[in-house]
Design an enzyme around this catalytic site. Structure first.
Site, PDB file in Angstrom:
ATOM      1  N   LYS A 194       0.856  -1.187   0.000  1.00 30.75           N
ATOM      2  CA  LYS A 194       0.000   0.000   0.000  1.00 30.75           C
ATOM      3  C   LYS A 194       0.888   1.231   0.000  1.00 30.75           C
ATOM      4  O   LYS A 194       1.697   1.432   0.898  1.00 30.75           O
ATOM      5  CB  LYS A 194      -0.910  -0.012   1.221  1.00 30.75           C
ATOM      6  CG  LYS A 194      -1.818   1.216   1.309  1.00 30.75           C
ATOM      7  CD  LYS A 194      -2.751   1.114   2.508  1.00 30.75           C
ATOM      8  CE  LYS A 194      -3.647   2.330   2.596  1.00 30.75           C
ATOM      9  NZ  LYS A 194      -4.583   2.226   3.728  1.00 30.75           N
ATOM     10  N   LYS A 247      -2.101  -1.545  -3.915  1.00 31.63           N
ATOM     11  CA  LYS A 247      -2.969  -0.376  -3.884  1.00 31.63           C
ATOM     12  C   LYS A 247      -2.147   0.897  -3.970  1.00 31.63           C
ATOM     13  O   LYS A 247      -1.166   1.012  -3.236  1.00 31.63           O
ATOM     14  CB  LYS A 247      -3.760  -0.402  -2.563  1.00 31.63           C
ATOM     15  CG  LYS A 247      -4.685   0.756  -2.362  1.00 31.63           C
ATOM     16  CD  LYS A 247      -5.211   0.752  -0.959  1.00 31.63           C
ATOM     17  CE  LYS A 247      -5.916   2.070  -0.739  1.00 31.63           C
ATOM     18  NZ  LYS A 247      -6.352   2.251   0.613  1.00 31.63           N
ATOM     19  N   SER A 273     -10.144   5.626  -4.785  1.00 32.82           N
ATOM     20  CA  SER A 273     -11.077   6.729  -4.960  1.00 32.82           C
ATOM     21  C   SER A 273     -10.633   7.730  -6.032  1.00 32.82           C
ATOM     22  O   SER A 273     -11.443   8.154  -6.858  1.00 32.82           O
ATOM     23  CB  SER A 273     -11.265   7.449  -3.625  1.00 32.82           C
ATOM     24  OG  SER A 273     -10.026   7.849  -3.087  1.00 32.82           O
TER      25      SER A 273
HETATM   26  C1  PBG Z   1      -7.201   3.336   5.331  1.00 29.43           C
HETATM   27  C2  PBG Z   1      -7.635   3.253   3.927  1.00 29.43           C
HETATM   28  C3  PBG Z   1      -7.511   4.243   2.955  1.00 29.43           C
HETATM   29  C4  PBG Z   1      -8.065   3.718   1.790  1.00 29.43           C
HETATM   30  C5  PBG Z   1      -8.537   2.447   2.080  1.00 29.43           C
HETATM   31  N1  PBG Z   1      -8.238   2.164   3.404  1.00 29.43           N
HETATM   32  C6  PBG Z   1      -7.017   5.625   3.052  1.00 29.43           C
HETATM   33  C7  PBG Z   1      -5.651   5.932   3.462  1.00 29.43           C
HETATM   34  O1  PBG Z   1      -4.778   5.084   3.568  1.00 29.43           O
HETATM   35  O2  PBG Z   1      -5.439   7.109   3.718  1.00 29.43           O
HETATM   36  C8  PBG Z   1      -8.129   4.419   0.468  1.00 29.43           C
HETATM   37  C9  PBG Z   1      -9.127   3.908  -0.496  1.00 29.43           C
HETATM   38  C10 PBG Z   1      -9.433   4.797  -1.625  1.00 29.43           C
HETATM   39  O3  PBG Z   1      -8.792   5.848  -1.841  1.00 29.43           O
HETATM   40  O4  PBG Z   1     -10.353   4.450  -2.366  1.00 29.43           O
HETATM   41  N2  PBG Z   1      -8.140   2.851   6.219  1.00 29.43           N
END
Ligand code: PBG
Length: 324
Positions: A194, A247, A273
């Site tokens: 991630k 991701k 997103s």
């Molecule tokens: C953290 C989490 C995030 C996303 C999924 N789980 C945000 C982050 O790490 O700041 C992002 C998902 C997306 O942007 O669609 N709980």
């Protein structure tokens, strides 16, 4: 060589093109993210993600029915709690928003695999994914809270947990906690690679998980790195991850490809997103054909190595696949 070899022979007819298509999307590839908000009474549009909503518990029914009717096999849940604090207590409260949402969905259907996003950022008053001291996010004290949250989500009926906090040792700690609490059969989908990506900003608005100071680069990965992604995945697999995730997806297809090739384990890709909102914005301006671009990008994520795809377009793709 030409003229004996003509690549276009297999491209001339639609039916033959279909026969030689190497990658096909299937509705069973899809995982749909849902936001459940404890603070609202009516479903509420997410401004930065046109077409996406936050749902209150009492207004989940139609959404769940639609997802099941479309044949989507799985959802991933994100909770927006009423109470945030320094130890994320709402994350592991047996009557927390996610725990209740699992129950509400199970009341509607047995047909969905419910995955829970297992992170603390939505539940912390500072918005970081772990316990904070000064301006540092502490690793080891966070593991305990994540383990408690995993067990609590499992007890509520989750079918899979998806730790996304990028803490070291997180998968192992969660695996141990689940095994000690009669959940040795519950799979873990780890957000293994991630990245600290700028594509998450619409999500932070959607899940109210923005941070009050600093950023996430002391725990999420630098987007310049790929060898590090391989190490992350290797460690998570050793600690007991059943599915590993990359991701974001679109700018990270090389990572996806490498992970699939190197380990051959089930791989998930999260089309995040910002990827959703960029496509939406272009399509709302009339600059691209939304359905065609959604189909293409999602198929290409699969081609790169994803066995399953978390996408806000899941319902649209399921509809497209149904109508051909
Ligand atoms: C953290 C989490 C995030 C996303 C999924 N789980 C945000 C982050 O790490 O700041 C992002 C998902 C997306 O942007 O669609 N709980």
């Amino acid at each position: 060589m030409f003229p004996e070899t003509r690549m276009r022979r297999l491209r001339n007819q639609k039916k033959i093109r279909k026969m030689v298509k190497e990658t096909k999307l299937d509705v069973s590839d899809l995982i749909y993210p849902i936001f459940i908000d404890e603070n609202i009474k009516k479903k509420k549009p997410i401004e930065s993600m046109p077409g996406q909503f936050r749902f209150p518990l009492n207004d989940l029914k139609n959404e769940i029915k639609e997802i099941v009717d479309l044949g989507i096999p799985s959802v991933i849940l994100f909770g927006i709690p009423r109470k945030k604090d320094k130890v994320a207590s709402s994350a592991y409260d047996s009557s927390g928003i996610i725990q209740k949402a699992i129950g509400a969905i199970k009341d509607e259907t047995d047909d969905l695999i419910i995955i829970t996003d297992l992170c603390l950022c939505e539940y912390m008053d500072h918005g970081h994914c772990g316990v904070v001291e000064g301006e540092s996010v502490l690793n080891d004290p966070t593991l305990d809270l994540l383990s408690k949250t995993a067990v609590s989500q499992a007890e509520a009926g989750a079918n899979m947990v998806a730790p996304s906090g990028m803490m070291d040792g997180m998968v192992g700690a969660i695996r141990n906690a689940l095994d000690d609490s009669r959940f040795s059969d519950l799979p873990i989908m780890s957000y293994a690679a991630k990245y600290a990506s700028h594509f998450y900003s619409p999500f932070r608005d959607a899940a109210d998980s923005g941070y009050k100071f600093g950023d996430r680069s002391s725990y999420q990965m630098d987007f310049g790195n790929i060898n590090e992604a391989i190490r992350e995945v290797e460690l998570d697999l050793k600690e007991g991850a059943d599915i590993v995730m990359v991701k974001p997806a679109l700018a990270y297809l090389d990572v996806l490809y490498m992970v699939k090739k190197e380990f051959g384990v089930p791989v998930a890709a999260y089309s995040v997103s910002g990827e959703y909102s960029m496509i939406k914005a272009a399509s709302l301006n009339g600059w691209i054909d939304e359905d065609k671009v959604v189909y293409e990008t999602t198929l290409c994520i699969k081609r790169a190595g994803a066995d399953m795809i978390l996408t806000y377009f899941a319902k649209d793709i399921a509809r497209m696949l149904k109508t051909g």
